[in-house]
Design a protein around this motif. Sequence first.
Motif, short mmCIF file in Angstrom:
data_model
loop_
_atom_site.label_atom_id
_atom_site.label_comp_id
_atom_site.label_asym_id
_atom_site.label_seq_id
_atom_site.Cartn_x
_atom_site.Cartn_y
_atom_site.Cartn_z
N ILE A 62 38.64 26.13 0.47
CA ILE A 62 38.12 24.84 0.03
C ILE A 62 36.68 24.74 0.50
O ILE A 62 36.40 24.72 1.70
N ALA A 63 35.75 24.72 -0.45
CA ALA A 63 34.32 24.73 -0.17
C ALA A 63 33.68 23.51 -0.83
O ALA A 63 34.29 22.87 -1.70
N PRO A 64 32.45 23.16 -0.44
CA PRO A 64 31.81 22.01 -1.09
C PRO A 64 31.40 22.29 -2.53
O PRO A 64 31.62 21.47 -3.41
N TRP A 65 30.81 23.45 -2.77
CA TRP A 65 30.36 23.82 -4.12
C TRP A 65 30.17 25.34 -4.16
O TRP A 65 30.41 26.03 -3.16
N LEU A 66 29.74 25.84 -5.31
CA LEU A 66 29.51 27.27 -5.49
C LEU A 66 28.07 27.43 -5.97
O LEU A 66 27.80 27.50 -7.16
N THR A 67 27.16 27.47 -5.01
CA THR A 67 25.74 27.53 -5.37
C THR A 67 25.04 28.51 -4.44
O THR A 67 25.58 28.92 -3.41
N LEU A 115 32.58 18.85 -3.84
CA LEU A 115 31.35 18.08 -4.02
C LEU A 115 30.81 18.26 -5.44
O LEU A 115 30.99 19.31 -6.05
N GLN A 116 30.12 17.24 -5.93
CA GLN A 116 29.39 17.39 -7.17
C GLN A 116 28.21 18.32 -6.94
O GLN A 116 27.52 18.23 -5.94
N GLY A 117 27.99 19.24 -7.86
CA GLY A 117 26.90 20.19 -7.70
C GLY A 117 26.72 21.00 -8.96
O GLY A 117 27.46 20.84 -9.94
N ASP A 118 25.73 21.90 -8.94
CA ASP A 118 25.49 22.69 -10.15
C ASP A 118 26.43 23.90 -10.25
O ASP A 118 26.57 24.48 -11.30
N HIS A 119 27.10 24.28 -9.15
CA HIS A 119 28.05 25.41 -9.16
C HIS A 119 27.45 26.63 -9.86
O HIS A 119 28.10 27.31 -10.66
N SER A 120 26.18 26.91 -9.55
CA SER A 120 25.47 27.97 -10.26
C SER A 120 26.04 29.36 -9.97
O SER A 120 25.76 30.31 -10.71
N TRP A 121 26.83 29.51 -8.91
CA TRP A 121 27.44 30.80 -8.60
C TRP A 121 28.91 30.85 -9.02
O TRP A 121 29.64 31.75 -8.59
N LEU A 122 29.33 29.95 -9.87
CA LEU A 122 30.73 29.97 -10.31
C LEU A 122 31.08 31.31 -10.95
O LEU A 122 32.14 31.88 -10.69
N ALA A 123 30.17 31.82 -11.77
CA ALA A 123 30.44 33.11 -12.42
C ALA A 123 30.51 34.24 -11.39
O ALA A 123 31.29 35.18 -11.55
N GLU A 124 29.69 34.16 -10.33
CA GLU A 124 29.75 35.18 -9.27
C GLU A 124 31.14 35.20 -8.63
O GLU A 124 31.73 36.26 -8.41
N PHE A 125 31.65 34.03 -8.31
CA PHE A 125 32.96 33.96 -7.67
C PHE A 125 34.08 34.36 -8.64
O PHE A 125 35.11 34.89 -8.22
N SER A 126 33.87 34.11 -9.93
CA SER A 126 34.92 34.46 -10.90
C SER A 126 35.08 35.97 -11.05
O SER A 126 36.08 36.43 -11.61
N ARG A 127 34.14 36.75 -10.53
CA ARG A 127 34.31 38.20 -10.52
C ARG A 127 35.34 38.62 -9.49
O ARG A 127 35.81 39.76 -9.50
N LEU A 128 35.69 37.71 -8.58
CA LEU A 128 36.69 37.99 -7.56
C LEU A 128 38.05 37.40 -7.92
O LEU A 128 39.09 37.97 -7.59
#
Length: 752
Positions: free
Chosen positions: A300-305, A333-346
């Motif tokens: 559980i993290a605040p966002w993926l950025t 948290l509300q955020g841009d989650h710009s690394w969502l695709a990075e995490f989806s590789r895992l």
Amino acid sequence: MIDPSRPDYKDTPVSEKRARFRYIPADIAAQPQVSIITPFFNAGPVFHETARSVLQQSFQQWEWIIVDDASTDPQALEILNEYQASDPRIRVVHHATNRGPSAARNTAFGAAKSQFVVQLDSDNLLEPTAIEKWLWFLVSFPGAAFVKGYSVGFGAQQYLWSQGFHSGAAFLDANQVDTTSMIRKAVHQAVGGYDEAIREGLEDWDFWLRCASHGFWGASVPEYLDWYRRRANHTERWENWDRGERQAAFRARLRERYIKLWRGEFPRVAPHWHLPNETVPDELPCANALRKDGPRLLLIAPWLTAGGADKFNLDFLRQMKMRGWEVSIATTLQGDHSWLAEFSRLTPDIFALDHFLRLVDYPRFLRYLISSRGFDAVCIAHSELAYLLLPYLRAHAPDTAFMDFCHIEELSWKNGGYPRMAVEYQELLDLNVVSSEHLKNWMIERGADAARIRVCYTNIDTGEWRPDPEVRSRVRRELKLSEEVPVILYAARMCAQKQPKVFARTLLKLQADGHRFAAVVAGNGPELDWLRGFVKASELSGQVLLLGTVPLDRVRELMAAADIFFLPSDWEGIALTLYEAMATGLPVVTSDVGGQRELVTPECGFLINRGAEQAQVDDYAAALARLVQDPALRRRMGSAGRDRVVGHFTLEQMGENMARFVNEAVELYRTAPRPLPALGLGRACAATAIEYVRLCRLSDQLWVARASKDWRVQFYQSLRFFEPAFSWAVNVGFTWLVPIKEKLKQLLTQPA
């Protein structure tokens, strides 16, 4: 999930390159909570891809109704028989004669057992979490009649499509979506279903406008959740879709049929305001028990950025996967989650809660997620809401271990930030893990139990981060940097913590003292504009190159091209960029804060004490001057730094430590369990937590208003948070508030 910044249209949801999660139902005969419907006519082998995207859904309590619209191809019929025989959740309904896709969908809706229906054509694809997110969206937003995400066009045409139901009246000009979506069955019934007379295409456009004419409308989840297969020429099959005369004529007929929509009566999904002290729903709207074949971990993290903490999370989860764990992620948290695709590789099992839930539904969704996956452990990584919800989650998940990871104390934020919360909630955590001995001691001084705290340095992949002469030469040529000029790299988020003003004034002093150097700045943030202006005004432009945001791969190349790494932070745990720079063979000049002296020794770089700004500038400039003037010192310190990281701070060591600590947390919960909160106390804490977050969001808005030059407009805009209370008061009879509100609007928005 596709990366919008670097889209790979061959990496579809069923690609072998995709990360997998074993989504297998614990009870395949369980009552379906979602009905998937698919019209089918002579679909070829491509249907196997559609089927795989259904079978690998994260939500497994579904039924799939496939309506064969009198297919004539024996191979297609054999494919249908194969799937119907392979899974009892799949039903095939046969039309005696071909009646078109509208009739096929209507037949499927009539056979659906669930109130939530997913429309999926026989050649399109779903992202693994699409159905689960759509279902919870419609639960959380009862005013929405249907929901969809963004779409990826693939096949003969390739594109990213971010239009959707949020586009509203744009549907009057052209159809903005394909049929792939989730819709309430009651809405389909209320509007009379699809028009079965439309058999030449665009029947879905008619259906959406039919819903709008009855006052129903939908919304969008801001993620690319479905893939729409494009043919080279859709007109060959759907004559109405010619982007010419036939399509224009079809639109004219729609205007005649739904004239009130063109008169300005297009509906919208009304905001579902979060009322003060709103009751937090406790009942789970659905079940989704998944079989478990190995250990599972929820982060559980605040966002993926972009940032050091999220880079550690990436490395941590990658290391856990290598050791046989399945991992899931939820953000709070509300955020841009710009690394969502990075995490989806895992892992595909990622849930940015602000994308599909109202705040008030966060607690029960997290509880549902833990119950559905049967996690062995939950790790909180800098999520304030997760700490606040610990009494609720522990009360409802007595068979799960809970731990946290903290990077840094922040005395200027909530009297210590996340480590303070870790101390306060330690009795509900099976184990605390921190990034330095300094932070462990900080927590002990504030009352934490030392026996339940472990230290794990964040560390780095020394194979990825290493000196590379070829990259060094190439990047210097690209940036027009002379080999003879020492290059100082400053890679950070341009914010107060990283002290860009101290950085800039230090460089100005270096220049004034006659030192020859170049500086490269990589990063974005709220103080980048100030830095850009300072560089220009002080005539540093010839020596300072401002790159703005750069991808992680480029940061690695910049490290290889540099000679010195400079990071004058006001506070840190241990900056991840220091590990990266030292592994790349750079001497470092940084602040003596947090646990940084546990990494940076005098052989590797310079640690500067915090103090008055001018004193810091003088000390930083003196350290940098020594390195700029002495190439041998740079090489000696850089080599010592790499040796230190390779010997003591490798990624494999971090992975071993974190895996050991996660297993220890699980063992502690079994052998020395924490007292469990009562369910009632957990519910009360959840309600308080949600109200606290609501008020924090409101106060943030008011702070922005206070800081704004046009404070009256900003303040008026912030009053929307009081709209629920105002609407309630008017509805119960306090209509005299209406003219007061209008007068307030006039006073606050008129020109000064």
